[in-house]
Design an enzyme around this catalytic site. Structure first.
Site, PDB file in Angstrom:
ATOM      1  N   THR A 186      21.834 -28.323  19.559  1.00 45.39           N
ATOM      2  CA  THR A 186      22.763 -29.443  19.546  1.00 45.39           C
ATOM      3  C   THR A 186      24.154 -28.840  19.513  1.00 45.39           C
ATOM      4  O   THR A 186      24.397 -27.877  18.789  1.00 45.39           O
ATOM      5  CB  THR A 186      22.513 -30.365  18.332  1.00 45.39           C
ATOM      6  OG1 THR A 186      23.513 -31.364  18.306  1.00 45.39           O
ATOM      7  CG2 THR A 186      22.487 -29.635  17.001  1.00 45.39           C
ATOM      8  N   GLU A 331      18.784 -33.388  14.767  1.00 41.38           N
ATOM      9  CA  GLU A 331      18.357 -32.835  13.467  1.00 41.38           C
ATOM     10  C   GLU A 331      17.281 -33.678  12.801  1.00 41.38           C
ATOM     11  O   GLU A 331      16.734 -33.306  11.769  1.00 41.38           O
ATOM     12  CB  GLU A 331      19.563 -32.727  12.523  1.00 41.38           C
ATOM     13  CG  GLU A 331      20.528 -31.588  12.857  1.00 41.38           C
ATOM     14  CD  GLU A 331      21.626 -31.993  13.819  1.00 41.38           C
ATOM     15  OE1 GLU A 331      21.448 -33.012  14.532  1.00 41.38           O
ATOM     16  OE2 GLU A 331      22.651 -31.305  13.858  1.00 41.38           O
TER      17      GLU A 331
HETATM   18  P1  AMP Z   1      22.250 -36.155  19.155  1.00 39.00           P
HETATM   19  O1  AMP Z   1      21.895 -35.223  18.074  1.00 39.00           O
HETATM   20  O2  AMP Z   1      22.915 -35.484  20.317  1.00 39.00           O
HETATM   21  O3  AMP Z   1      21.091 -36.970  19.581  1.00 39.00           O
HETATM   22  O4  AMP Z   1      23.350 -37.150  18.594  1.00 39.00           O
HETATM   23  C1  AMP Z   1      23.160 -37.873  17.417  1.00 39.00           C
HETATM   24  C2  AMP Z   1      24.306 -38.819  17.224  1.00 39.00           C
HETATM   25  O5  AMP Z   1      24.288 -39.836  18.238  1.00 39.00           O
HETATM   26  C3  AMP Z   1      24.221 -39.611  15.931  1.00 39.00           C
HETATM   27  O6  AMP Z   1      24.675 -38.876  14.826  1.00 39.00           O
HETATM   28  C4  AMP Z   1      25.099 -40.805  16.255  1.00 39.00           C
HETATM   29  O7  AMP Z   1      26.467 -40.505  16.108  1.00 39.00           O
HETATM   30  C5  AMP Z   1      24.816 -41.042  17.721  1.00 39.00           C
HETATM   31  N1  AMP Z   1      23.826 -42.126  17.860  1.00 39.00           N
HETATM   32  C6  AMP Z   1      22.507 -42.024  18.088  1.00 39.00           C
HETATM   33  N2  AMP Z   1      21.940 -43.247  18.184  1.00 39.00           N
HETATM   34  C7  AMP Z   1      22.927 -44.143  17.977  1.00 39.00           C
HETATM   35  C8  AMP Z   1      22.995 -45.571  17.938  1.00 39.00           C
HETATM   36  N3  AMP Z   1      21.928 -46.338  18.139  1.00 39.00           N
HETATM   37  N4  AMP Z   1      24.184 -46.135  17.672  1.00 39.00           N
HETATM   38  C9  AMP Z   1      25.292 -45.389  17.476  1.00 39.00           C
HETATM   39  N5  AMP Z   1      25.301 -44.044  17.530  1.00 39.00           N
HETATM   40  C10 AMP Z   1      24.148 -43.424  17.772  1.00 39.00           C
END
Ligand code: AMP
Length: 547
Positions: A186, A331
């Site tokens: 990530t 994570e």
């Molecule tokens: P990743 O690890 O790249 O999948 O990113 C995770 C981040 O995506 C989370 O900490 C949130 O900030 C954002 N995220 C994931 N799902 C949502 C959702 N349904 N609404 C708003 N933000 C989200």
């Protein structure tokens, strides 16, 4: 006194053996990068996964060695999911949308021994292979006759030629369920990418949880289209939950555009799809333009970024499809919360239900969460108090790969370790969590927080708006004021004044953005999320209008 039950380790190999034995004729359909449709079943996946395991043994790969993929969602990728992890190696899925230098950095950091790639990504591999110092074997995910004669990549094998000589029987090894099974990097906003290293145990527990009725509700009666990529957090765990339930899987390959997705949904009787909002936006635009309807799609899980209300409305009202809003992180393997209603909500009027559906949802059993202020004090679950969202649970990281990327955990006053998500959220008395922002994206105006997600949601509800991103701009009196960068739909017209007027009555007056900036596109990161850091850079010379 200990319980007297059998203590069998939770291993990924048991998923594929179960799918073979109990759902052997369950279909797995893929659109291949070659453009045609490939069709077989779970028994076929199991056979070929065992061939992969034998092929890895023949390369003398050690237990725990990393096998990387740079691949779309497809059947060969699925076979690697089971063959690599099941035989005790670690599957490292790489995001092909990263910069080639980052791909090489990640492959070196993971010390990948084998790298398997879809032919779409041949140019990337040609550019980076000499920099990937640990990779000893290159495998192109194609038929032998599709491998070009001179690629410049030493010893390049076609996947089919690689596995063909090997037996489709295999004695899966039995080992500690805490053994690493797969990994996903990530990229933070600062520093090098860091990797979550999943275990067999965390993966199986997550697969069970994901299939629950109030989570993704995956069953043998479903035909699932994971548009969410297998290179990002194991496609939200869908491949594992599908094996566990015997659901039909339908893979889109590289065809993520609205037309290709629609054809696959209709052609394969897809009942259930999962993806990020940007993909569904393309699908909805295609549907609207062609005046199309779905004949089998019933549900779609939307997550990865906040799902705009206009999207939930369009799916429900225009197409009769239920939207499940999901929140998760790399994570967290990745699922943390899913938004499904409770019994008591069913009696509420539609607009009240909608307010709940927009939230990121309730914690799944296994995930514990709380919100805290800057001093680490727990905030009330009253749906109003904001705080940094912390989580803990058996499929949440305890550390990053190689211990690099800093200690991901914080300890509370009771000595419990929590993972700070970097999200700012509220939690209501029913346990529904709602994200207002990434902590670094929070806008503070006159000491009050403005949720950039709320501001974006209102903008995208306007019929002329395709995408919107809200950022804070320094202000001498209020500290920061929000502005919204907007991408218009093709051939649509809306002025700055019309859009600002559209906010009237939809949010408090002081939260209405000070300005609308029309842009051709909003920078997106490798996982399709808006890159606000880049947007802020692009708008660094922007000056707020004097009101
Ligand atoms: P990743 O690890 O790249 O999948 O990113 C995770 C981040 O995506 C989370 O900490 C949130 O900030 C954002 N995220 C994931 N799902 C949502 C959702 N349904 N609404 C708003 N933000 C989200």
């Amino acid at each position: 006194m200990l319980g007297l039950m059998q203590n069998q380790p939770l291993l990924i190999s048991s998923l594929i053996e179960f799918a073979d034995r109990h759902h052997g004729d369950g279909e797995v359909v893929s659109r291949r990068v070659e453009g045609d449709i490939h069709r077989y079943n779970w028994a076929g996946v199991a056979k070929r996964s065992r061939q992969v395991a034998n092929a890895l043994d023949a390369l003398h790969l050690e237990f725990g060695d990393r096998v990387a993929t740079l691949a779309w969602n497809g059947y060969r990728h699925l076979e690697l999911y089971f063959g690599v992890s099941g035989s005790g190696r670690v599957l490292h899925t790489i995001n092909p949308r990263l910069h080639p230098d980052q791909i090489a950095w990640i492959a070196n950091h993971a010390e990948d021994e084998v790298l398997c790639f879809d032919m779409t990504f041949l140019p990337i591999i040609q550019a980076v292979h000499s920099k990937c110092s640990t990779v000893k074997h290159w495998v192109a995910l194609c038929d032998a006759d599709k491998l070009p004669a001179d690629t410049g990549i030493p010893g390049l094998m076609s996947y089919e030629a690689w596995i063909a000589p090997h037996s489709n029987t295999y004695e899966w090894p039995v080992f500690d369920e805490n053994t690493a099974s797969s990994m996903c990097y990530t990229s933070g906003t600062t520093g090098n990418p860091k990797a979550a290293l999943y275990s067999h145990r965390s993966t199986i527990l997550h697969a069970y949880a994901a299939a629950l009725p109030d989570v993704m509700s995956i069953s043998a009666r479903d035909a699932i289209l994971p548009v969410v990529p297998m290179f990002h957090v194991n496609a939200w765990g869908i491949p594992y939950s599908a094996a566990l339930t015997g659901a039909k899987l339908v893979f889109p390959g590289s065809g993520m555009d609205g037309k290709s997705i629609y054809e696959l949904i209709e052609g394969e009787g897809v009942s259930y799809a999962a993806g990020v909002p940007t993909v569904w936006q393309m699908l909805l635009t295609h549907m609207k333009t062609g005046n199309l309807k779905f004949s089998t799609l019933k549900r779609t899980v939307i997550g990865g970024s906040a799902c705009p209300p206009a999207m939930i409305d369009a799916f429900r009202d225009d197409y009769g499809v239920d939207v499940l809003h999901a929140w998760g992180m790399t994570e967290l393997s990745p699922l943390g919360t899913l938004c499904t209603l409770k019994n008591k909500h069913l009696k509420l009027p539609a607009e009240e239900q909608m307010k709940i559906r927009l939230k990121q949802g309730r914690a799944i059993f296994g995930i514990d969460m709380k919100i805290v202020d800057d001093a680490g004090n727990a905030q009330p679950h009253d749906g109003k108090a904001y705080g940094d969202l912390l989580v803990r649970g058996p499929w949440v990281v305890a550390d990053y790969y190689k211990g690099e990327g800093g200690n991901p955990l914080v300890k509370d006053a009771n000595g419990q370790s929590w993972f700070p998500t970097g999200d700012v959220a509220t939690i209501d008395p029913d346990g529904y969590m709602q994200i207002t922002d990434r902590s670094k994206d929070v806008i503070k105006s006159g000491g009050e927080w403005i949720s950039s997600i709320d501001i974006e949601n209102i903008a995208v509800a306007h019929p002329a708006v395709l995408m919107a991103a809200c950022i804070g701009i320094k202000h001498p009196k209020w500290d920061e004021r929000p502005i919204v960068a907007v991408v218009k739909k093709p051939d649509a017209h809306v002025t700055r004044e019309e859009l600002l007027a559209f906010y009237e009555g939809k949010t408090a007056k002081w939260q209405i953005p000070d300005d609308v900036v029309f842009v051709d596109s909003i920078p997106l990161g490798a996982t399709g999320k808006m890159l606000k850091t880049k947007l802020r850079e692009q708008l660094k010379d922007y000056v707020l209008p004097t009101l």
